[in-house]
Write a protein that holds these residues in place. Structure first.
Motif, PDB file in Angstrom:
ATOM      1  N   ASN A  66       0.827  -1.208   0.000  1.00 33.07           N
ATOM      2  CA  ASN A  66       0.000   0.000   0.000  1.00 33.07           C
ATOM      3  C   ASN A  66       0.862   1.259   0.000  1.00 33.07           C
ATOM      4  O   ASN A  66       1.980   1.270   0.508  1.00 33.07           O
ATOM      5  N   GLY A  67       0.301   2.314  -0.553  1.00 28.37           N
ATOM      6  CA  GLY A  67       0.918   3.624  -0.441  1.00 28.37           C
ATOM      7  C   GLY A  67       2.236   3.785  -1.155  1.00 28.37           C
ATOM      8  O   GLY A  67       3.067   4.601  -0.740  1.00 28.37           O
ATOM      9  N   ASP A  71       5.361   4.955  11.875  1.00 24.79           N
ATOM     10  CA  ASP A  71       6.139   6.029  12.509  1.00 24.79           C
ATOM     11  C   ASP A  71       6.886   6.858  11.467  1.00 24.79           C
ATOM     12  O   ASP A  71       8.068   7.194  11.634  1.00 24.79           O
ATOM     13  N   ASN A  72       6.162   7.153  10.366  1.00 29.89           N
ATOM     14  CA  ASN A  72       6.685   8.034   9.308  1.00 29.89           C
ATOM     15  C   ASN A  72       7.910   7.475   8.584  1.00 29.89           C
ATOM     16  O   ASN A  72       8.751   8.224   8.081  1.00 29.89           O
ATOM     17  N   ARG A  73       7.990   6.147   8.506  1.00 28.72           N
ATOM     18  CA  ARG A  73       9.066   5.543   7.726  1.00 28.72           C
ATOM     19  C   ARG A  73       8.674   4.123   7.340  1.00 28.72           C
ATOM     20  O   ARG A  73       7.762   3.525   7.933  1.00 28.72           O
ATOM     21  N   LEU A  92      15.525  -1.426   0.633  1.00 38.35           N
ATOM     22  CA  LEU A  92      16.532  -0.794   1.486  1.00 38.35           C
ATOM     23  C   LEU A  92      16.180  -0.855   2.974  1.00 38.35           C
ATOM     24  O   LEU A  92      17.072  -1.110   3.804  1.00 38.35           O
ATOM     25  N   PRO A  93      14.906  -0.664   3.370  1.00 38.10           N
ATOM     26  CA  PRO A  93      14.613  -0.781   4.808  1.00 38.10           C
ATOM     27  C   PRO A  93      14.908  -2.162   5.381  1.00 38.10           C
ATOM     28  O   PRO A  93      15.297  -2.287   6.546  1.00 38.10           O
ATOM     29  N   VAL A  94      14.734  -3.202   4.565  1.00 36.67           N
ATOM     30  CA  VAL A  94      15.032  -4.560   5.015  1.00 36.67           C
ATOM     31  C   VAL A  94      16.544  -4.766   5.103  1.00 36.67           C
ATOM     32  O   VAL A  94      17.057  -5.407   6.035  1.00 36.67           O
TER      33      VAL A  94
END
Length: 288
Positions: free
Chosen positions: A67-68, A119-121, A156-158
């Motif tokens: 989503n998003g 949390d905005n990320r 990248l977050p992973v």
């Protein structure tokens, strides 16, 4: 939620959404003038994850679109608001319980729920899992402007969380004692399927080897999404033969309905597709 048992493992699907694509748009290179009426029809496609519960692990195969996401306005992928997370939670499994996430390839409709917005990320949706993908696929996406947004929100977050591991799919690495990668290139350069072996039975997680059972009668057909048509056809024919020989449950990434079933070859050398919980349908000949 329908489930399927392979040996001592249980398989079920988490639906993100279903869409329809006109046949002429999905297979633009293969329709003849005589197919005009059929070409105006639409092919139903499902976007979903497969979940495997083994005695030791909870495994997610491919993670949908998410989503998003900023996806250039493409209506199939851009700024979606689906019920995937609610569907996942309805399965009775918490994202924190997932131990493995196995990715067949890194197209946008297979990696999106790697992460969620909190949390905005962007943060990993499965914080206690090992995420596994092809090293070659990761390098390809990392170095591509086309996949820049996908890299930033879904991979990248992973990586930053230390959860992503890369493998050489040609080495056919095995995970959880019974699920292995097998190279099936063509749809993307290092696309791979996954084979589950348990109790002498098999399931074959096909990724994007085929988008519709119609390709079992026309294995020479490639979808508009396939990058290398020659390699994709070779992989498709090899996968079909293997699954028919091993009576493997074919778990598709995009077939509608149950999204899975079995292939067999009848006395006329025709492939017979039996959708799970459905009746057999003949789709063409193996002699093509």
């Amino acid at each position: 939620m329908q489930s399927y048992r392979i040996g001592d493992t249980v398989i079920f699907k988490i639906l993100e959404r279903e869409i329809k694509i006109p046949t002429a748009d999905l297979y633009p290179d293969y329709l003849r003038p005589a197919d005009a009426e059929w070409a105006r029809q639409s092919v139903p496609l499902s976007i979903h994850s497969w979940v495997i519960r083994t005695p030791d692990d909870i495994i997610v195969i491919d993670t949908g679109t998410g989503n998003g996401r900023e996806r250039g306005g493409n209506p199939f992928y851009h700024q979606l608001h689906t019920g995937y997370l609610e569907n996942f939670l309805a399965s009775g499994i918490k994202p924190e319980e997932v131990t493995l996430v196995l990715l067949t390839h890194l197209h946008t409709d297979h990696v999106g729920w790697n992460t969620l917005w909190r949390d905005n990320r962007w943060v990993p949706m499965f914080p206690n899992a090992r995420y596994i993908c092809s090293e070659k696929e990761l390098i390809r996406v990392q170095n591509s402007d086309r996949y820049r947004n996908l890299w930033l929100d879904s991979l990248l977050p992973v990586i930053d969380a230390g959860l992503l591991e890369t493998v050489d799919v040609a080495a056919q690495p095995v995970f959880s004692g019974g699920i292995s990668y097998t190279p099936m290139p063509g749809h993307s350069p290092d696309h791979a399927a996954l084979i589950l072996s348990a109790g002498g039975e098999y399931a074959f997680f096909a990724g994007d080897i085929a988008h519709s059972p119609w390709q079992f009668s026309h294995p020479e057909w490639n979808s508009v999404f396939c990058g290398d048509h020659h390699e994709a056809e070779k992989s498709r024919r090899r996968a079909m033969a293997w699954c028919a020989e091993h009576n493997a449950l074919w778990c598709s990434a995009h077939f509608a309905g149950s999204s899975c079933g079995w292939l067999s070859v009848d006395e006329h050398e025709h492939y017979r597709w039996t959708e799970a919980s459905d009746t057999p349908t003949v789709f063409g000949s193996t002699q093509q």
